[in-house]
Scaffold this motif. Structure first.
Motif, PDB file in Angstrom:
ATOM      1  N   LYS A   1       0.825  -1.200   0.000  1.00 31.20           N
ATOM      2  CA  LYS A   1       0.000   0.000   0.000  1.00 31.20           C
ATOM      3  C   LYS A   1       0.862   1.254   0.000  1.00 31.20           C
ATOM      4  CE  LYS A   1      -3.479   2.423   2.748  1.00 31.20           C
ATOM      5  NZ  LYS A   1      -4.297   2.413   3.990  1.00 31.20           N
ATOM      6  N   ASP A   2       1.906   1.256   0.841  1.00 28.33           N
ATOM      7  CA  ASP A   2       2.783   2.424   0.932  1.00 28.33           C
ATOM      8  C   ASP A   2       3.527   2.671  -0.382  1.00 28.33           C
ATOM      9  OD1 ASP A   2       1.955   2.738   3.508  1.00 28.33           O
ATOM     10  OD2 ASP A   2       3.698   1.751   4.411  1.00 28.33           O
ATOM     11  N   GLU A   3       3.855   1.588  -1.087  1.00 34.14           N
ATOM     12  CA  GLU A   3       4.595   1.717  -2.345  1.00 34.14           C
ATOM     13  C   GLU A   3       3.731   2.326  -3.453  1.00 34.14           C
ATOM     14  OE1 GLU A   3       6.185  -2.033  -3.482  1.00 34.14           O
ATOM     15  OE2 GLU A   3       7.613  -2.140  -1.827  1.00 34.14           O
ATOM     16  N   HIS A   4       2.434   1.999  -3.445  1.00 31.86           N
ATOM     17  CA  HIS A   4       1.574   2.391  -4.556  1.00 31.86           C
ATOM     18  C   HIS A   4       0.605   3.520  -4.221  1.00 31.86           C
ATOM     19  CE1 HIS A   4       2.941  -1.665  -5.694  1.00 31.86           C
ATOM     20  NE2 HIS A   4       2.800  -1.247  -6.931  1.00 31.86           N
ATOM     21  N   GLU A   5       0.578   3.941  -2.960  1.00 28.06           N
ATOM     22  CA  GLU A   5      -0.349   5.008  -2.587  1.00 28.06           C
ATOM     23  C   GLU A   5       0.237   6.340  -3.018  1.00 28.06           C
ATOM     24  OE1 GLU A   5      -3.833   6.007   0.036  1.00 28.06           O
ATOM     25  OE2 GLU A   5      -2.547   4.444   0.800  1.00 28.06           O
ATOM     26  N   ASP A   6      -0.459   6.994  -3.915  1.00 33.08           N
ATOM     27  CA  ASP A   6      -0.017   8.297  -4.400  1.00 33.08           C
ATOM     28  C   ASP A   6      -1.218   9.231  -4.381  1.00 33.08           C
ATOM     29  OD1 ASP A   6       1.234  10.415  -5.495  1.00 33.08           O
ATOM     30  OD2 ASP A   6       1.648   9.514  -7.445  1.00 33.08           O
ATOM     31  N   LYS A   7      -1.084  10.351  -3.722  1.00 31.34           N
ATOM     32  CA  LYS A   7      -2.177  11.298  -3.586  1.00 31.34           C
ATOM     33  C   LYS A   7      -2.235  12.250  -4.791  1.00 31.34           C
ATOM     34  CE  LYS A   7      -3.916  10.135   0.425  1.00 31.34           C
ATOM     35  NZ  LYS A   7      -5.313   9.737   0.616  1.00 31.34           N
ATOM     36  N   THR A   8      -2.073  11.687  -5.966  1.00 32.97           N
ATOM     37  CA  THR A   8      -2.109  12.514  -7.165  1.00 32.97           C
ATOM     38  C   THR A   8      -2.975  11.849  -8.224  1.00 32.97           C
ATOM     39  OG1 THR A   8       0.146  13.300  -6.749  1.00 32.97           O
ATOM     40  CG2 THR A   8      -0.730  13.632  -8.957  1.00 32.97           C
TER      41      THR A   8
END
Length: 302
Positions: free
Chosen positions: A83-90
Motif C-alpha cells: 500500500k505504501d509503495e503504490h499510494e499516491d495522492k495525485t
C-alpha cells in the motif's frame, strides 16, 4: 458534503490541489433481518466451521485461494508495504481523449472534484480547457489501496472524476450464451421499429425518472409507522434463558454433593452391630481409654 480524499491533479507541469467528494449515493432502503418470535435483530458471528468456534478479530488473517481449498496467507505487514509503495495522492492525467471514444460499460463510479487551498485559479483553468477542447482526461488514481483508471471531465460547472474499469475487468462479450450472429429482419418490421424509436425520442431529463419500487416501499413503511405497527424487541426471553441455565448448573452441583453426605453415617451402624453380637477381640485401632474401661468391668464381675 464530506471530503473523502485530498490530493492533487497533475497534467504536464500543472499541479492543482483538490478535494474529492462522492457524487452519487445509494438510496436503497436497507431492511434488517429480525427474529420472527421476538423481533430482535439477528446477529451474524464470525465462526470457523473447522474448529466449530467463534473467531476473534485478532485471530483473522487475509488469504488468497489460488486453487480450490488452498490458500496463500498475506500478512498485514506485507499488505501495508504494498500500500505504501503504490499510494499516491495525485490524480495524474496521462492522456486526453474524446468522450465518444469511451463505451459506458467501462464507467464505474462518479466523484465531484473541488479545489483545495489556493487551487481555485488552476482549477478554473483546467475546467475551461476541458470545456473548450471538448476532451476528457484519462488518469490514474489510488483510492483505498486500489489503483484505478479514471476519466476527468466537466459536469455543469464542476470537474468530475469517473472511475472506469480496466479492460481485463470487462468480461468477454463472446461468452454470453445464445446471442444470434445474423438474423434476417424484414424491411417492414425494421421500418416500424425505427418509427417507434423516433416517436419515443426526446431530450434526456433525468429528473423525470424515478425509482417506483423504492418510493412505494418507503410509503408502505411510513404508513405502518403512522398506524403504530412498530415492533419492539422483547428482552425477557434472553434473560429467562440465562436464569434457567444458572438454575440448571446449580441443581447439577447440588446433585453431585448428595452421595457424599449419605456415605458418612455408615460407620456408626457398623459399631452398633458389633456391640450386639460380635465377640471378636478388640482391634488395635481402639484407644487406650477404651481398653482401660473394659478391664474395670471384668474386675467387677469377679
Amino acid at each position: 458534503m464530506h471530503t473523502m480524499w485530498k490530493g492533487s491533479i497533475s497534467f504536464g507541469l500543472v499541479n492543482i490541489p483538490i478535494k474529492l467528494y462522492a457524487a452519487t449515493e445509494d438510496k436503497d432502503i436497507k431492511l434488517r433481518t429480525l427474529h420472527k418470535k421476538c423481533h430482535s435483530p439477528i446477529q451474524y458471528e464470525k465462526t470457523c466451521p473447522n474448529c466449530d468456534e467463534e473467531v476473534k478479530q485478532e485471530e483473522i488473517v487475509k488469504g488468497y485461494e489460488y486453487v480450490k481449498g488452498k490458500y496463500v496467507v498475506l500478512t498485514d505487514e506485507e499488505l501495508k508495504e504494498l500500500k505504501d509503495e503504490h499510494e499516491d495522492k495525485t490524480v495524474e492525467i496521462i492522456d486526453f481523449v474524446k468522450m465518444d471514444d469511451i463505451d459506458p460499460i467501462y464507467f464505474n463510479r462518479s466523484y465531484f472534484i473541488g479545489p483545495g487551498e489556493n487551487g481555485g485559479k488552476a482549477y478554473g483553468l483546467l475546467r475551461e480547457a476541458l470545456t473548450k477542447s471538448e476532451k476528457i482526461g484519462i488518469a490514474e488514481i489510488t483510492i483505498r489501496s486500489k489503483q484505478q483508471l479514471a476519466m476527468v471531465r466537466v459536469y455543469q460547472n464542476c470537474i468530475v472524476m469517473e472511475t472506469v474499469h480496466y479492460p481485463d475487468e470487462v468480461r468477454n462479450v463472446k461468452e454470453v450464451p445464445s446471442v444470434p450472429e445474423n438474423v434476417e429482419v424484414g424491411e417492414k418490421e425494421l421500418d416500424t421499429a425505427i418509427m417507434l424509436i423516433d416517436q419515443l425520442t426526446t431530450i434526456f431529463e433525468p429528473e423525470k425518472y424515478k425509482d417506483d419500487y423504492r418510493l412505494a416501499l418507503q410509503e408502505l413503511i411510513e404508513r405502518k409507522v403512522n398506524q403504530d405497527e412498530g415492533k419492539t424487541p422483547t428482552e425477557a426471553a434472553p434473560r429467562q434463558n440465562v436464569v434457567d441455565l444458572m438454575s440448571a448448573l446449580q441443581a447439577s452441583i447440588e446433585k453431585t454433593k448428595k452421595p457424599q453426605t449419605k456415605a458418612k453415617p455408615a460407620k456408626p451402624k457398623a459399631k452398633s452391630a458389633k456391640a450386639v453380637g460380635d465377640d471378636s477381640p478388640p482391634k488395635k485401632a481402639h484407644t487406650a481409654g477404651n481398653t482401660e474401661k473394659k478391664t474395670k468391668t471384668v474386675r467387677k464381675k469377679a
